[in-house]
Design a protein around this motif. Sequence first.
Motif, PDB file in Angstrom:
ATOM      1  N   ALA A 148       0.855  -1.193   0.000  1.00 14.91           N
ATOM      2  CA  ALA A 148       0.000   0.000   0.000  1.00 14.91           C
ATOM      3  C   ALA A 148       0.888   1.240   0.000  1.00 14.91           C
ATOM      4  O   ALA A 148       1.984   1.243   0.561  1.00 14.91           O
ATOM      5  CB  ALA A 148      -0.907   0.005   1.228  1.00 14.91           C
ATOM      6  N   HIS A 149       0.412   2.300  -0.622  1.00 18.62           N
ATOM      7  CA  HIS A 149       1.174   3.545  -0.697  1.00 18.62           C
ATOM      8  C   HIS A 149       0.238   4.706  -0.364  1.00 18.62           C
ATOM      9  O   HIS A 149      -0.816   4.846  -0.984  1.00 18.62           O
ATOM     10  CB  HIS A 149       1.753   3.742  -2.102  1.00 18.62           C
ATOM     11  CG  HIS A 149       2.498   5.021  -2.255  1.00 18.62           C
ATOM     12  ND1 HIS A 149       3.854   5.114  -2.037  1.00 18.62           N
ATOM     13  CD2 HIS A 149       2.080   6.255  -2.576  1.00 18.62           C
ATOM     14  CE1 HIS A 149       4.231   6.364  -2.220  1.00 18.62           C
ATOM     15  NE2 HIS A 149       3.165   7.075  -2.559  1.00 18.62           N
ATOM     16  N   LEU A 150       0.627   5.506   0.612  1.00 19.54           N
ATOM     17  CA  LEU A 150      -0.146   6.705   0.944  1.00 19.54           C
ATOM     18  C   LEU A 150       0.547   7.924   0.368  1.00 19.54           C
ATOM     19  O   LEU A 150       1.764   8.078   0.516  1.00 19.54           O
ATOM     20  CB  LEU A 150      -0.281   6.874   2.459  1.00 19.54           C
ATOM     21  CG  LEU A 150      -1.055   5.805   3.213  1.00 19.54           C
ATOM     22  CD1 LEU A 150      -1.169   6.189   4.684  1.00 19.54           C
ATOM     23  CD2 LEU A 150      -2.435   5.608   2.620  1.00 19.54           C
ATOM     24  N   GLY A 151      -0.216   8.793  -0.250  1.00 19.73           N
ATOM     25  CA  GLY A 151       0.337  10.038  -0.747  1.00 19.73           C
ATOM     26  C   GLY A 151       0.641  10.990   0.395  1.00 19.73           C
ATOM     27  O   GLY A 151       0.276  10.764   1.546  1.00 19.73           O
ATOM     28  N   ALA A 152       1.307  12.075   0.069  1.00 12.30           N
ATOM     29  CA  ALA A 152       1.728  13.050   1.074  1.00 12.30           C
ATOM     30  C   ALA A 152       0.520  13.569   1.857  1.00 12.30           C
ATOM     31  O   ALA A 152      -0.511  13.908   1.295  1.00 12.30           O
ATOM     32  CB  ALA A 152       2.451  14.212   0.413  1.00 12.30           C
ATOM     33  N   GLY A 153       0.661  13.597   3.178  1.00 13.57           N
ATOM     34  CA  GLY A 153      -0.356  14.173   4.046  1.00 13.57           C
ATOM     35  C   GLY A 153      -1.591  13.319   4.264  1.00 13.57           C
ATOM     36  O   GLY A 153      -2.554  13.768   4.869  1.00 13.57           O
ATOM     37  N   ALA A 154      -1.582  12.070   3.813  1.00 11.62           N
ATOM     38  CA  ALA A 154      -2.757  11.214   3.977  1.00 11.62           C
ATOM     39  C   ALA A 154      -2.933  10.824   5.440  1.00 11.62           C
ATOM     40  O   ALA A 154      -1.973  10.607   6.161  1.00 11.62           O
ATOM     41  CB  ALA A 154      -2.641   9.963   3.111  1.00 11.62           C
ATOM     42  N   ILE A 155      -4.187  10.738   5.851  1.00 16.45           N
ATOM     43  CA  ILE A 155      -4.528  10.385   7.220  1.00 16.45           C
ATOM     44  C   ILE A 155      -5.460   9.180   7.178  1.00 16.45           C
ATOM     45  O   ILE A 155      -6.460   9.193   6.464  1.00 16.45           O
ATOM     46  CB  ILE A 155      -5.227  11.560   7.940  1.00 16.45           C
ATOM     47  CG1 ILE A 155      -4.288  12.756   8.022  1.00 16.45           C
ATOM     48  CG2 ILE A 155      -5.718  11.137   9.317  1.00 16.45           C
ATOM     49  CD1 ILE A 155      -4.957  14.023   8.496  1.00 16.45           C
ATOM     50  N   THR A 156      -5.119   8.156   7.954  1.00 18.03           N
ATOM     51  CA  THR A 156      -6.027   7.017   8.103  1.00 18.03           C
ATOM     52  C   THR A 156      -6.238   6.792   9.579  1.00 18.03           C
ATOM     53  O   THR A 156      -5.324   6.878  10.371  1.00 18.03           O
ATOM     54  CB  THR A 156      -5.462   5.723   7.493  1.00 18.03           C
ATOM     55  OG1 THR A 156      -4.309   5.337   8.227  1.00 18.03           O
ATOM     56  CG2 THR A 156      -5.106   5.897   6.040  1.00 18.03           C
ATOM     57  N   SER A 157      -7.453   6.537   9.940  1.00 15.05           N
ATOM     58  CA  SER A 157      -7.750   6.250  11.336  1.00 15.05           C
ATOM     59  C   SER A 157      -9.132   5.619  11.413  1.00 15.05           C
ATOM     60  O   SER A 157     -10.133   6.309  11.267  1.00 15.05           O
ATOM     61  CB  SER A 157      -7.712   7.536  12.163  1.00 15.05           C
ATOM     62  OG  SER A 157      -7.888   7.251  13.525  1.00 15.05           O
ATOM     63  N   ASN A 158      -9.178   4.300  11.563  1.00 14.22           N
ATOM     64  CA  ASN A 158     -10.435   3.577  11.722  1.00 14.22           C
ATOM     65  C   ASN A 158     -11.393   3.732  10.543  1.00 14.22           C
ATOM     66  O   ASN A 158     -12.602   3.716  10.732  1.00 14.22           O
ATOM     67  CB  ASN A 158     -11.151   4.025  13.001  1.00 14.22           C
ATOM     68  CG  ASN A 158     -10.310   3.806  14.227  1.00 14.22           C
ATOM     69  OD1 ASN A 158      -9.690   2.763  14.379  1.00 14.22           O
ATOM     70  ND2 ASN A 158     -10.273   4.792  15.089  1.00 14.22           N
ATOM     71  N   VAL A 159     -10.857   3.904   9.338  1.00 18.75           N
ATOM     72  CA  VAL A 159     -11.724   4.130   8.182  1.00 18.75           C
ATOM     73  C   VAL A 159     -11.301   3.219   7.039  1.00 18.75           C
ATOM     74  O   VAL A 159     -10.133   3.099   6.734  1.00 18.75           O
ATOM     75  CB  VAL A 159     -11.635   5.599   7.704  1.00 18.75           C
ATOM     76  CG1 VAL A 159     -12.384   5.811   6.409  1.00 18.75           C
ATOM     77  CG2 VAL A 159     -12.153   6.539   8.765  1.00 18.75           C
ATOM     78  N   LYS A 160     -12.277   2.564   6.411  1.00 19.00           N
ATOM     79  CA  LYS A 160     -12.037   1.876   5.151  1.00 19.00           C
ATOM     80  C   LYS A 160     -12.548   2.824   4.083  1.00 19.00           C
ATOM     81  O   LYS A 160     -13.726   3.134   4.012  1.00 19.00           O
ATOM     82  CB  LYS A 160     -12.771   0.537   5.106  1.00 19.00           C
ATOM     83  CG  LYS A 160     -12.451  -0.232   3.836  1.00 19.00           C
ATOM     84  CD  LYS A 160     -13.025  -1.627   3.885  1.00 19.00           C
ATOM     85  CE  LYS A 160     -12.674  -2.417   2.670  1.00 19.00           C
ATOM     86  NZ  LYS A 160     -13.105  -1.847   1.427  1.00 19.00           N
ATOM     87  N   SER A 161     -11.642   3.309   3.265  1.00 13.54           N
ATOM     88  CA  SER A 161     -11.951   4.461   2.418  1.00 13.54           C
ATOM     89  C   SER A 161     -12.991   4.209   1.336  1.00 13.54           C
ATOM     90  O   SER A 161     -13.661   5.136   0.914  1.00 13.54           O
ATOM     91  CB  SER A 161     -10.673   5.004   1.781  1.00 13.54           C
ATOM     92  OG  SER A 161     -10.074   4.011   0.974  1.00 13.54           O
ATOM     93  N   ASP A 162     -13.161   2.973   0.871  1.00 13.14           N
ATOM     94  CA  ASP A 162     -14.124   2.778  -0.214  1.00 13.14           C
ATOM     95  C   ASP A 162     -15.462   2.198   0.248  1.00 13.14           C
ATOM     96  O   ASP A 162     -16.332   1.945  -0.554  1.00 13.14           O
ATOM     97  CB  ASP A 162     -13.521   1.915  -1.323  1.00 13.14           C
ATOM     98  CG  ASP A 162     -13.331   0.460  -0.915  1.00 13.14           C
ATOM     99  OD1 ASP A 162     -13.628   0.113   0.249  1.00 13.14           O
ATOM    100  OD2 ASP A 162     -12.887  -0.319  -1.766  1.00 13.14           O
ATOM    101  N   LYS A 163     -15.628   1.985   1.538  1.00 12.68           N
ATOM    102  CA  LYS A 163     -16.864   1.485   2.144  1.00 12.68           C
ATOM    103  C   LYS A 163     -17.277   0.105   1.646  1.00 12.68           C
ATOM    104  O   LYS A 163     -18.362  -0.362   1.918  1.00 12.68           O
ATOM    105  CB  LYS A 163     -18.027   2.459   1.925  1.00 12.68           C
ATOM    106  CG  LYS A 163     -17.734   3.884   2.343  1.00 12.68           C
ATOM    107  CD  LYS A 163     -17.718   4.019   3.828  1.00 12.68           C
ATOM    108  CE  LYS A 163     -17.644   5.496   4.189  1.00 12.68           C
ATOM    109  NZ  LYS A 163     -16.638   5.829   5.117  1.00 12.68           N
TER     110      LYS A 163
END
Length: 166
Positions: free
Chosen positions: A141-156
Amino acid sequence: MYNGLSSLFGIVFGIDGWIIMLALAFLTALYLFFGGYFATALSDFILDLGRSLPKDEYEEILPEVWVARTAHIAPTALLQKGCIIGHDTEVRQGAFIRGNVLIGDGVVVGDSTELKGCILFDGVQVPHFNYVGDSILGYRAHLGAGAITSNVKSDKGEVIIHCGNL
């Protein structure tokens, strides 16, 4: 696919890699379902695993902080207890690893990136100014600059885990 973590667990527990991958998939489901309770379980798991790592491959550089001897940790990175950092992983300047973190092989934890209560599978890149909290990032997996993840699945959508030919 998850060869680094599977190899690590295989060395420690003597179990086939595919069984470990299924166990990690199961732990992922539990993590998503039980949330805070799993944070405690993850902490206990990391501490137990860390204490059983081969001394010729891993060094306990701080209390309850285990780093593979092939990993590179910048002198300005801050590591708190309760983390394991895999082979050939790079932790860059200003990174903050708050604990309860399991980092696979070949991972890049970039400058000013903060990790808390997470699992990063092999090849993950969180190269700069990221926050990864209470999350699991899959293989490469690769996160772009400034990405934030916290308890979320981004595509639902549903979580689908592929394990070789299974």
